[in-house]
Design a protein around this motif. Structure first.
Motif, PDB file in Angstrom:
ATOM      1  N   ASP A   1      47.584  76.775  46.023  1.00  0.00           N
ATOM      2  CA  ASP A   1      46.130  76.678  46.118  1.00  0.00           C
ATOM      3  C   ASP A   1      45.553  75.650  45.155  1.00  0.00           C
ATOM      4  OD1 ASP A   1      46.013  78.585  48.079  1.00  0.00           O
ATOM      5  OD2 ASP A   1      45.818  80.252  46.669  1.00  0.00           O
ATOM      6  N   ALA A   2      46.339  75.203  44.178  1.00  0.00           N
ATOM      7  CA  ALA A   2      45.845  74.262  43.178  1.00  0.00           C
ATOM      8  C   ALA A   2      45.950  72.828  43.696  1.00  0.00           C
ATOM      9  CB  ALA A   2      46.652  74.395  41.893  1.00  0.00           C
ATOM     10  N   VAL A   3      44.822  72.111  43.688  1.00  0.00           N
ATOM     11  CA  VAL A   3      44.775  70.709  44.108  1.00  0.00           C
ATOM     12  C   VAL A   3      44.439  69.882  42.877  1.00  0.00           C
ATOM     13  CG1 VAL A   3      43.645  69.021  45.585  1.00  0.00           C
ATOM     14  CG2 VAL A   3      44.040  71.344  46.420  1.00  0.00           C
ATOM     15  N   THR A   4      45.314  68.916  42.535  1.00  0.00           N
ATOM     16  CA  THR A   4      45.122  68.087  41.346  1.00  0.00           C
ATOM     17  C   THR A   4      44.765  66.674  41.769  1.00  0.00           C
ATOM     18  OG1 THR A   4      46.787  69.401  40.206  1.00  0.00           O
ATOM     19  CG2 THR A   4      46.189  67.289  39.219  1.00  0.00           C
ATOM     20  N   THR A   5      43.595  66.201  41.306  1.00  0.00           N
ATOM     21  CA  THR A   5      43.174  64.824  41.566  1.00  0.00           C
ATOM     22  C   THR A   5      42.829  64.090  40.280  1.00  0.00           C
ATOM     23  OG1 THR A   5      40.897  65.523  41.890  1.00  0.00           O
ATOM     24  CG2 THR A   5      42.270  65.352  43.852  1.00  0.00           C
ATOM     25  N   ASP A   6      42.880  64.772  39.142  1.00  0.00           N
ATOM     26  CA  ASP A   6      42.534  64.172  37.859  1.00  0.00           C
ATOM     27  C   ASP A   6      43.597  63.148  37.461  1.00  0.00           C
ATOM     28  OD1 ASP A   6      41.247  63.705  35.455  1.00  0.00           O
ATOM     29  OD2 ASP A   6      42.293  65.341  34.426  1.00  0.00           O
ATOM     30  N   ALA A   7      43.160  61.929  37.147  1.00  0.00           N
ATOM     31  CA  ALA A   7      44.086  60.838  36.833  1.00  0.00           C
ATOM     32  C   ALA A   7      44.925  61.130  35.594  1.00  0.00           C
ATOM     33  CB  ALA A   7      43.315  59.538  36.648  1.00  0.00           C
ATOM     34  N   ALA A   8      44.351  61.785  34.604  1.00  0.00           N
ATOM     35  CA  ALA A   8      45.098  62.096  33.381  1.00  0.00           C
ATOM     36  C   ALA A   8      46.236  63.072  33.663  1.00  0.00           C
ATOM     37  CB  ALA A   8      44.147  62.673  32.336  1.00  0.00           C
ATOM     38  N   LYS A   9      45.988  64.052  34.514  1.00  0.00           N
ATOM     39  CA  LYS A   9      47.043  65.011  34.856  1.00  0.00           C
ATOM     40  C   LYS A   9      48.070  64.401  35.800  1.00  0.00           C
ATOM     41  CE  LYS A   9      44.109  69.047  34.212  1.00  0.00           C
ATOM     42  NZ  LYS A   9      43.457  70.199  34.853  1.00  0.00           N
ATOM     43  N   LEU A  10      47.625  63.500  36.679  1.00  0.00           N
ATOM     44  CA  LEU A  10      48.552  62.891  37.639  1.00  0.00           C
ATOM     45  C   LEU A  10      49.505  61.905  36.988  1.00  0.00           C
ATOM     46  CD1 LEU A  10      46.232  62.341  40.704  1.00  0.00           C
ATOM     47  CD2 LEU A  10      48.106  63.965  40.503  1.00  0.00           C
ATOM     48  N   GLU A  11      49.185  61.403  35.782  1.00  0.00           N
ATOM     49  CA  GLU A  11      50.118  60.520  35.070  1.00  0.00           C
ATOM     50  C   GLU A  11      51.382  61.262  34.679  1.00  0.00           C
ATOM     51  OE1 GLU A  11      48.037  58.847  31.786  1.00  0.00           O
ATOM     52  OE2 GLU A  11      46.865  57.475  33.036  1.00  0.00           O
ATOM     53  N   LYS A  12      51.282  62.578  34.504  1.00  0.00           N
ATOM     54  CA  LYS A  12      52.445  63.394  34.136  1.00  0.00           C
ATOM     55  C   LYS A  12      53.295  63.775  35.347  1.00  0.00           C
ATOM     56  CE  LYS A  12      49.714  65.263  30.380  1.00  0.00           C
ATOM     57  NZ  LYS A  12      48.964  66.423  29.912  1.00  0.00           N
ATOM     58  N   VAL A  13      52.750  63.613  36.549  1.00  0.00           N
ATOM     59  CA  VAL A  13      53.471  63.977  37.779  1.00  0.00           C
ATOM     60  C   VAL A  13      54.419  62.844  38.153  1.00  0.00           C
ATOM     61  CG1 VAL A  13      53.202  64.472  40.233  1.00  0.00           C
ATOM     62  CG2 VAL A  13      51.562  65.394  38.592  1.00  0.00           C
ATOM     63  N   THR A  14      55.680  63.190  38.434  1.00  0.00           N
ATOM     64  CA  THR A  14      56.649  62.192  38.866  1.00  0.00           C
ATOM     65  C   THR A  14      57.157  62.549  40.250  1.00  0.00           C
ATOM     66  OG1 THR A  14      58.468  63.389  37.822  1.00  0.00           O
ATOM     67  CG2 THR A  14      57.409  61.673  36.517  1.00  0.00           C
ATOM     68  N   VAL A  15      57.070  61.596  41.149  1.00  0.00           N
ATOM     69  CA  VAL A  15      57.619  61.745  42.497  1.00  0.00           C
ATOM     70  C   VAL A  15      58.795  60.789  42.574  1.00  0.00           C
ATOM     71  CG1 VAL A  15      57.177  61.516  44.957  1.00  0.00           C
ATOM     72  CG2 VAL A  15      55.368  62.325  43.446  1.00  0.00           C
ATOM     73  N   THR A  16      60.011  61.341  42.678  1.00  0.00           N
ATOM     74  CA  THR A  16      61.204  60.510  42.729  1.00  0.00           C
ATOM     75  C   THR A  16      61.734  60.457  44.150  1.00  0.00           C
ATOM     76  OG1 THR A  16      62.577  62.410  42.153  1.00  0.00           O
ATOM     77  CG2 THR A  16      61.867  60.997  40.346  1.00  0.00           C
ATOM     78  N   ALA A  17      62.275  59.299  44.508  1.00  0.00           N
ATOM     79  CA  ALA A  17      62.823  59.102  45.848  1.00  0.00           C
ATOM     80  C   ALA A  17      64.088  58.267  45.747  1.00  0.00           C
ATOM     81  CB  ALA A  17      61.800  58.415  46.738  1.00  0.00           C
ATOM     82  N   GLU A  18      64.963  58.444  46.732  1.00  0.00           N
ATOM     83  CA  GLU A  18      66.216  57.688  46.804  1.00  0.00           C
ATOM     84  C   GLU A  18      66.128  56.726  47.974  1.00  0.00           C
ATOM     85  OE1 GLU A  18      70.968  58.460  47.611  1.00  0.00           O
ATOM     86  OE2 GLU A  18      69.604  60.143  47.450  1.00  0.00           O
ATOM     87  N   VAL A  19      66.521  55.479  47.730  1.00  0.00           N
ATOM     88  CA  VAL A  19      66.469  54.454  48.765  1.00  0.00           C
ATOM     89  C   VAL A  19      67.637  54.666  49.725  1.00  0.00           C
ATOM     90  CG1 VAL A  19      66.565  51.988  49.232  1.00  0.00           C
ATOM     91  CG2 VAL A  19      65.325  52.825  47.238  1.00  0.00           C
ATOM     92  N   LEU A  20      67.333  54.838  51.010  1.00  0.00           N
ATOM     93  CA  LEU A  20      68.370  55.030  52.024  1.00  0.00           C
ATOM     94  C   LEU A  20      68.807  53.711  52.644  1.00  0.00           C
ATOM     95  CD1 LEU A  20      66.976  58.181  53.861  1.00  0.00           C
ATOM     96  CD2 LEU A  20      68.691  58.077  52.054  1.00  0.00           C
ATOM     97  N   GLY A  21      67.888  52.762  52.753  1.00  0.00           N
ATOM     98  CA  GLY A  21      68.259  51.474  53.339  1.00  0.00           C
ATOM     99  C   GLY A  21      67.047  50.628  53.662  1.00  0.00           C
ATOM    100  N   ASN A  22      67.321  49.349  53.919  1.00  0.00           N
ATOM    101  CA  ASN A  22      66.278  48.415  54.313  1.00  0.00           C
ATOM    102  C   ASN A  22      66.348  48.190  55.816  1.00  0.00           C
ATOM    103  OD1 ASN A  22      65.373  48.007  51.668  1.00  0.00           O
ATOM    104  ND2 ASN A  22      66.943  46.479  51.293  1.00  0.00           N
TER     105      ASN A  22
END
Length: 102
Positions: A45-66
């Motif tokens: 239920d929590a929606v975060t849009t604050d820029a200061a809090k979003l700097e701590k959020v990390t979204v990691t992804a793995e490259v599958l191919g080009n």
């Protein structure tokens, strides 16, 4: 349900853990990990849009191919002047798999 909206290549994409997303070409090689900047985070239920809090959020992804996108044909024509121009374009893309949102 946890998901995030990330900025990638001038656009925004909604991603979840395990989702596969096609983005504009990244400079990372196949199998490398990349971090995508979050614009919005939804954790239950929590929606975060604050820029200061979003700097701590990390979204990691793995490259599958080009890959390359579909061929787009651009045609220009002006009546009664003999002007015709035809041009094609294929966008360079990268397929990534989201591995974590923290």
């Amino acid at each position: 349900m946890v998901y995030a909206v990330v900025r990638a290549g001038g656009r925004q994409e909604k991603v979840e853990v395990g989702s596969i997303v096609v983005l504009d070409r990244l400079s990372a090689g196949v199998g490398e990990k990349v971090q995508l900047p979050a614009v919005l985070l939804v954790d239950g239920d929590a929606v975060t849009t604050d820029a200061a809090k979003l700097e701590k959020v990390t979204v990691t992804a793995e490259v599958l191919g080009n890959e390359r996108g579909p061929k787009i044909v651009i045609q220009k024509f002006k009546n009664k002047t003999g002007y015709k121009k035809r041009q094609g374009h294929r966008q360079d893309l990268t397929r990534v798999k989201v591995t974590g949102i923290k």
